[in-house]
Structure formats: structure tokens, C-alpha cells
Design a protein around this motif. Structure first.
Motif, PDB file in Angstrom:
ATOM      1  N   THR A 115       0.835  -1.210   0.000  1.00  0.00           N
ATOM      2  CA  THR A 115       0.000   0.000   0.000  1.00  0.00           C
ATOM      3  C   THR A 115       0.863   1.250   0.000  1.00  0.00           C
ATOM      4  OG1 THR A 115      -1.607  -1.291   1.253  1.00  0.00           O
ATOM      5  CG2 THR A 115      -2.024   1.067   1.086  1.00  0.00           C
ATOM      6  N   LEU A 116       1.970   1.205   0.733  1.00  0.00           N
ATOM      7  CA  LEU A 116       2.910   2.338   0.732  1.00  0.00           C
ATOM      8  C   LEU A 116       3.325   2.692  -0.690  1.00  0.00           C
ATOM      9  CD1 LEU A 116       5.931   2.828   3.112  1.00  0.00           C
ATOM     10  CD2 LEU A 116       6.273   2.957   0.652  1.00  0.00           C
ATOM     11  N   LYS A 117       3.610   1.670  -1.472  1.00  0.00           N
ATOM     12  CA  LYS A 117       4.061   1.916  -2.849  1.00  0.00           C
ATOM     13  C   LYS A 117       2.969   2.542  -3.718  1.00  0.00           C
ATOM     14  CE  LYS A 117       7.767  -1.505  -3.267  1.00  0.00           C
ATOM     15  NZ  LYS A 117       8.682  -0.877  -4.223  1.00  0.00           N
ATOM     16  N   GLU A 118       1.707   2.382  -3.299  1.00  0.00           N
ATOM     17  CA  GLU A 118       0.602   2.917  -4.099  1.00  0.00           C
ATOM     18  C   GLU A 118       0.141   4.300  -3.655  1.00  0.00           C
ATOM     19  OE1 GLU A 118      -2.520   0.051  -3.938  1.00  0.00           O
ATOM     20  OE2 GLU A 118      -1.400  -1.422  -5.108  1.00  0.00           O
ATOM     21  N   THR A 119       0.243   4.614  -2.382  1.00  0.00           N
ATOM     22  CA  THR A 119      -0.436   5.830  -1.892  1.00  0.00           C
ATOM     23  C   THR A 119       0.451   6.871  -1.228  1.00  0.00           C
ATOM     24  OG1 THR A 119      -0.928   4.897   0.298  1.00  0.00           O
ATOM     25  CG2 THR A 119      -2.535   4.474  -1.447  1.00  0.00           C
ATOM     26  N   VAL A 120       1.630   6.499  -0.778  1.00  0.00           N
ATOM     27  CA  VAL A 120       2.420   7.448   0.016  1.00  0.00           C
ATOM     28  C   VAL A 120       3.221   8.369  -0.912  1.00  0.00           C
ATOM     29  CG1 VAL A 120       4.225   7.683   1.765  1.00  0.00           C
ATOM     30  CG2 VAL A 120       2.528   5.854   1.958  1.00  0.00           C
ATOM     31  N   PRO A 121       3.091   9.703  -0.737  1.00  0.00           N
ATOM     32  CA  PRO A 121       3.758  10.630  -1.654  1.00  0.00           C
ATOM     33  C   PRO A 121       5.278  10.690  -1.449  1.00  0.00           C
ATOM     34  CG  PRO A 121       2.563  11.868   0.012  1.00  0.00           C
ATOM     35  CD  PRO A 121       2.247  10.408   0.240  1.00  0.00           C
ATOM     36  N   ILE A 122       5.906   9.663  -2.000  1.00  0.00           N
ATOM     37  CA  ILE A 122       7.368   9.562  -2.040  1.00  0.00           C
ATOM     38  C   ILE A 122       7.714   9.148  -3.463  1.00  0.00           C
ATOM     39  CG2 ILE A 122       9.405   8.337  -1.153  1.00  0.00           C
ATOM     40  CD1 ILE A 122       7.927   7.974   1.500  1.00  0.00           C
ATOM     41  N   TRP A 123       8.785   9.725  -3.980  1.00  0.00           N
ATOM     42  CA  TRP A 123       9.159   9.472  -5.384  1.00  0.00           C
ATOM     43  C   TRP A 123      10.603   9.032  -5.469  1.00  0.00           C
ATOM     44  CZ3 TRP A 123       6.412  13.475  -3.393  1.00  0.00           C
ATOM     45  CH2 TRP A 123       5.093  13.588  -3.826  1.00  0.00           C
ATOM     46  N   LYS A 124      10.888   8.158  -6.454  1.00  0.00           N
ATOM     47  CA  LYS A 124      12.287   7.808  -6.671  1.00  0.00           C
ATOM     48  C   LYS A 124      12.676   8.040  -8.123  1.00  0.00           C
ATOM     49  CE  LYS A 124      11.798   2.760  -6.711  1.00  0.00           C
ATOM     50  NZ  LYS A 124      11.018   2.395  -5.559  1.00  0.00           N
ATOM     51  N   LYS A 125      13.870   8.556  -8.258  1.00  0.00           N
ATOM     52  CA  LYS A 125      14.463   8.767  -9.577  1.00  0.00           C
ATOM     53  C   LYS A 125      15.600   7.784  -9.717  1.00  0.00           C
ATOM     54  CE  LYS A 125      16.665  12.716 -10.470  1.00  0.00           C
ATOM     55  NZ  LYS A 125      16.748  14.162 -10.781  1.00  0.00           N
ATOM     56  N   GLU A 126      15.578   7.012 -10.823  1.00  0.00           N
ATOM     57  CA  GLU A 126      16.674   6.088 -11.097  1.00  0.00           C
ATOM     58  C   GLU A 126      17.716   6.822 -11.925  1.00  0.00           C
ATOM     59  OE1 GLU A 126      14.606   1.684 -11.223  1.00  0.00           O
ATOM     60  OE2 GLU A 126      14.468   2.937 -12.993  1.00  0.00           O
ATOM     61  N   VAL A 127      18.940   6.772 -11.449  1.00  0.00           N
ATOM     62  CA  VAL A 127      20.036   7.414 -12.181  1.00  0.00           C
ATOM     63  C   VAL A 127      20.871   6.311 -12.828  1.00  0.00           C
ATOM     64  CG1 VAL A 127      22.032   8.927 -12.014  1.00  0.00           C
ATOM     65  CG2 VAL A 127      20.032   9.335 -10.546  1.00  0.00           C
ATOM     66  N   PHE A 128      20.916   6.347 -14.175  1.00  0.00           N
ATOM     67  CA  PHE A 128      21.704   5.375 -14.942  1.00  0.00           C
ATOM     68  C   PHE A 128      22.973   6.061 -15.431  1.00  0.00           C
ATOM     69  CE2 PHE A 128      17.192   4.254 -15.586  1.00  0.00           C
ATOM     70  CZ  PHE A 128      17.198   2.983 -15.038  1.00  0.00           C
ATOM     71  N   GLU A 129      23.857   5.276 -16.069  1.00  0.00           N
ATOM     72  CA  GLU A 129      25.090   5.876 -16.588  1.00  0.00           C
ATOM     73  C   GLU A 129      24.798   6.902 -17.685  1.00  0.00           C
ATOM     74  OE1 GLU A 129      26.476   1.993 -17.167  1.00  0.00           O
ATOM     75  OE2 GLU A 129      28.067   2.123 -15.648  1.00  0.00           O
ATOM     76  N   ASP A 130      23.670   6.679 -18.410  1.00  0.00           N
ATOM     77  CA  ASP A 130      23.397   7.555 -19.563  1.00  0.00           C
ATOM     78  C   ASP A 130      22.110   8.368 -19.408  1.00  0.00           C
ATOM     79  OD1 ASP A 130      21.654   5.466 -19.653  1.00  0.00           O
ATOM     80  OD2 ASP A 130      21.871   5.079 -21.789  1.00  0.00           O
ATOM     81  N   GLY A 131      21.658   8.597 -18.184  1.00  0.00           N
ATOM     82  CA  GLY A 131      20.448   9.402 -18.017  1.00  0.00           C
ATOM     83  C   GLY A 131      19.727   9.054 -16.730  1.00  0.00           C
ATOM     84  N   GLU A 132      18.566   9.672 -16.527  1.00  0.00           N
ATOM     85  CA  GLU A 132      17.813   9.417 -15.302  1.00  0.00           C
ATOM     86  C   GLU A 132      16.321   9.447 -15.594  1.00  0.00           C
ATOM     87  OE1 GLU A 132      19.788  12.596 -13.125  1.00  0.00           O
ATOM     88  OE2 GLU A 132      18.019  13.851 -13.425  1.00  0.00           O
ATOM     89  N   VAL A 133      15.546   8.763 -14.733  1.00  0.00           N
ATOM     90  CA  VAL A 133      14.104   8.676 -14.980  1.00  0.00           C
ATOM     91  C   VAL A 133      13.348   8.608 -13.645  1.00  0.00           C
ATOM     92  CG1 VAL A 133      14.193   6.161 -15.252  1.00  0.00           C
ATOM     93  CG2 VAL A 133      12.308   7.440 -16.277  1.00  0.00           C
ATOM     94  N   TRP A 134      12.269   9.418 -13.558  1.00  0.00           N
ATOM     95  CA  TRP A 134      11.370   9.313 -12.395  1.00  0.00           C
ATOM     96  C   TRP A 134      10.545   8.050 -12.567  1.00  0.00           C
ATOM     97  CZ3 TRP A 134      11.947  11.932  -8.096  1.00  0.00           C
ATOM     98  CH2 TRP A 134      12.550  13.181  -8.118  1.00  0.00           C
ATOM     99  N   VAL A 135      10.632   7.122 -11.634  1.00  0.00           N
ATOM    100  CA  VAL A 135       9.980   5.814 -11.753  1.00  0.00           C
ATOM    101  C   VAL A 135       8.456   5.975 -11.769  1.00  0.00           C
ATOM    102  CG1 VAL A 135       9.670   3.573 -10.612  1.00  0.00           C
ATOM    103  CG2 VAL A 135      11.917   4.673 -10.641  1.00  0.00           C
ATOM    104  N   ALA A 136       7.795   5.268 -12.706  1.00  0.00           N
ATOM    105  CA  ALA A 136       6.324   5.196 -12.814  1.00  0.00           C
ATOM    106  C   ALA A 136       5.662   6.473 -13.315  1.00  0.00           C
ATOM    107  CB  ALA A 136       5.686   4.782 -11.483  1.00  0.00           C
ATOM    108  N   ALA A 137       6.452   7.497 -13.644  1.00  0.00           N
ATOM    109  CA  ALA A 137       5.834   8.776 -14.038  1.00  0.00           C
ATOM    110  C   ALA A 137       5.039   8.669 -15.324  1.00  0.00           C
ATOM    111  CB  ALA A 137       6.910   9.857 -14.168  1.00  0.00           C
ATOM    112  N   HIS A 138       5.581   7.913 -16.284  1.00  0.00           N
ATOM    113  CA  HIS A 138       4.923   7.834 -17.593  1.00  0.00           C
ATOM    114  C   HIS A 138       4.344   6.453 -17.845  1.00  0.00           C
ATOM    115  CE1 HIS A 138       7.590  11.414 -18.243  1.00  0.00           C
ATOM    116  NE2 HIS A 138       6.439  11.867 -18.670  1.00  0.00           N
ATOM    117  N   PRO A 139       3.262   6.382 -18.660  1.00  0.00           N
ATOM    118  CA  PRO A 139       2.648   5.075 -18.913  1.00  0.00           C
ATOM    119  C   PRO A 139       3.578   4.155 -19.705  1.00  0.00           C
ATOM    120  CG  PRO A 139       1.475   6.821 -20.120  1.00  0.00           C
ATOM    121  CD  PRO A 139       2.563   7.476 -19.326  1.00  0.00           C
TER     122      PRO A 139
END
Lengths: 139, 81
Positions: A115-139
Motif C-alpha cells: 500500500t505504501l508503494k501505491e499511496t504514500v507521496p514519495i518518489w524515486k528517480k533512477e540514475v543510470f550511466e546515460d540518463g535518469e528517470v522518475w519511476v512510474a511517471a509515464h505510462p
């Protein structure tokens, strides 16, 4: 107090979480430790960045803990979440649940992290060697 | 009209170009009206998988009213844990 819900900018301490949840009334303690994995879909992860809307995140985690108390005979609930930059192997989240019998502790712990993963307003950004992405932001 | 400060988190910060923005909103606007106005000003919001608005630290319904001193936040898809 039968709940301890906190957001930390410093590394989480597994032992202090276990020390808090231990009780002579408990017959079982379930501890979930989330850790930063080194790969996502075949790409090497450099680090993760976690950001929280702290005040609301605490409120939402309190709601989840209350739902767990309403649904299972559990005794104590601890949720610690980390924010900031985390390296591979570091711990973003610890959930600990104590109960008289193990089934309730396992089920409530699972419910809390799902449930935490579905409702709690916390965000993670994955940082790769060639860029970064906010997880789950886009479909 | 009322001037509303909006907090942004995660990808919404990138879309707004900062962690807070201010917008002019009609008195007694609904959350739905706020979203429509934000999407006009920041079309990239529409590309998100979804997003919510929080009013005073609670997820808001589209029909909920916004008043000048509310704490408003844009909540893109969460990904904690």
C-alpha cells in the motif's frame, strides 16, 4: 506508542528498528527491508534519489498503519523511509510488524509495503550511466 | 481571483521548472478547474500516467473547492519503497 513512523535523511538502522519492535508480548516479528538493486530492466543503476512530501507522507503512512491494525491482530508497527541519494545496497525502507502469532505479522507487513508503494507521496528517480528517470511517471 | 501557491514533487518539479509555482485561480475554484488550468499552462502534465492534487495534505476529489490559504500540491505517480 504502538507505531513509529519516520522519514530520515540519514541511513536507516535495522538494529534500532528491531530493538523498538521487540516485546515480550510478541510471538513473531516480521521485518521487511527494501534495498537498492543494481539493475533495472538490464540497465546498470548508479544510484536512486528519493524525495518525499514529508508531512503528507507521514499522514498517509499513519493511515496505512491504522488499516493494518483494523485488519490484523498486530501489536506494533514501525515504518522508516529514507530520502536523498542512495547507493546500490543501501536501504530506502524498513517495515517491522509484531504480533502474537506469525500469520498476522506476515500479512500486515505485506499489506503495508504494497500500500505504501501505491499511496504514500514519495518518489524515486533512477540514475543510470546515460540518463535518469522518475519511476512510474509515464505510462 | 486568488493567488495560489502550488508545491511540486518528483517529475512535476521538472515540468514546472521549480518546486513551487504561483497561479491565479477564480474564487471557489474546484480541484478539476485547477487541473485544467495547470494542464493548459504545462501540457506535459497530460503525458503523465496520472497525477493527483493534494489539498492540506489529503488527496482531493475533482469537485473539492480550493481556498486561498490551502496548501496545494501536485502529486505525480508515487514510487516510494
Amino acid at each position: 506508542m504502538n507505531t513509529q513512523i519516520e522519514i530520515h535523511t540519514e541511513p536507516l538502522n535495522v538494529q534500532s528498528c528491531i530493538d523498538w519492535i521487540m516485546s515480550p508480548h510478541s510471538g513473531g516479528i516480521d521485518v521487511f527491508i527494501g534495498t537498492v538493486r543494481d539493475m533495472t530492466k538490464g540497465k546498470t543503476v548508479v544510484c536512486l534519489e528519493f524525495e518525499a512530501y514529508n508531512q503528507m507522507a507521514i499522514k498517509e503512512m499513519e493511515k496505512i498503519a491504522q488499516q493494518a491494525f483494523d485488519n490484523w491482530p498486530v501489536q506494533k508497527i514501525l515504518i522508516h523511509h529514507r530520502t536523498g541519494v542512495l547507493a546500490v545496497g543501501e536501504i530506502p525502507v524498513i517495515i517491522a510488524v509484531s504480533a502474537a502469532h506469525r500469520a498476522a505479522a506476515f500479512e500486515a507487513c505485506r499489506y503495508i509495503i504494497d500500500t505504501l508503494k501505491e499511496t504514500v507521496p514519495i518518489w524515486k528517480k533512477e540514475v543510470f550511466e546515460d540518463g535518469e528517470v522518475w519511476v512510474a511517471a509515464h505510462p | 481571483m486568488m493567488n495560489i501557491k502550488i508545491l511540486a514533487f518528483g517529475i512535476a518539479k521538472d515540468i514546472f521548472g521549480g518546486s513551487t509555482i504561483s497561479i491565479e485561480l477564480d474564487e471557489n475554484a474546484t480541484t478539476k478547474q485547477l487541473k485544467t488550468q495547470l494542464e493548459t499552462a504545462y501540457p506535459r502534465l497530460k503525458q503523465l500516467a496520472s497525477y493527483m492534487v493534494a489539498v492540506n495534505n489529503e488527496y482531493a476529489d475533482d469537485a473539492g473547492l480550493i481556498t486561498e490559504h490551502d496548501e496545494i500540491a501536485v502529486i505525480p505517480p508515487v514510487s516510494g519503497g
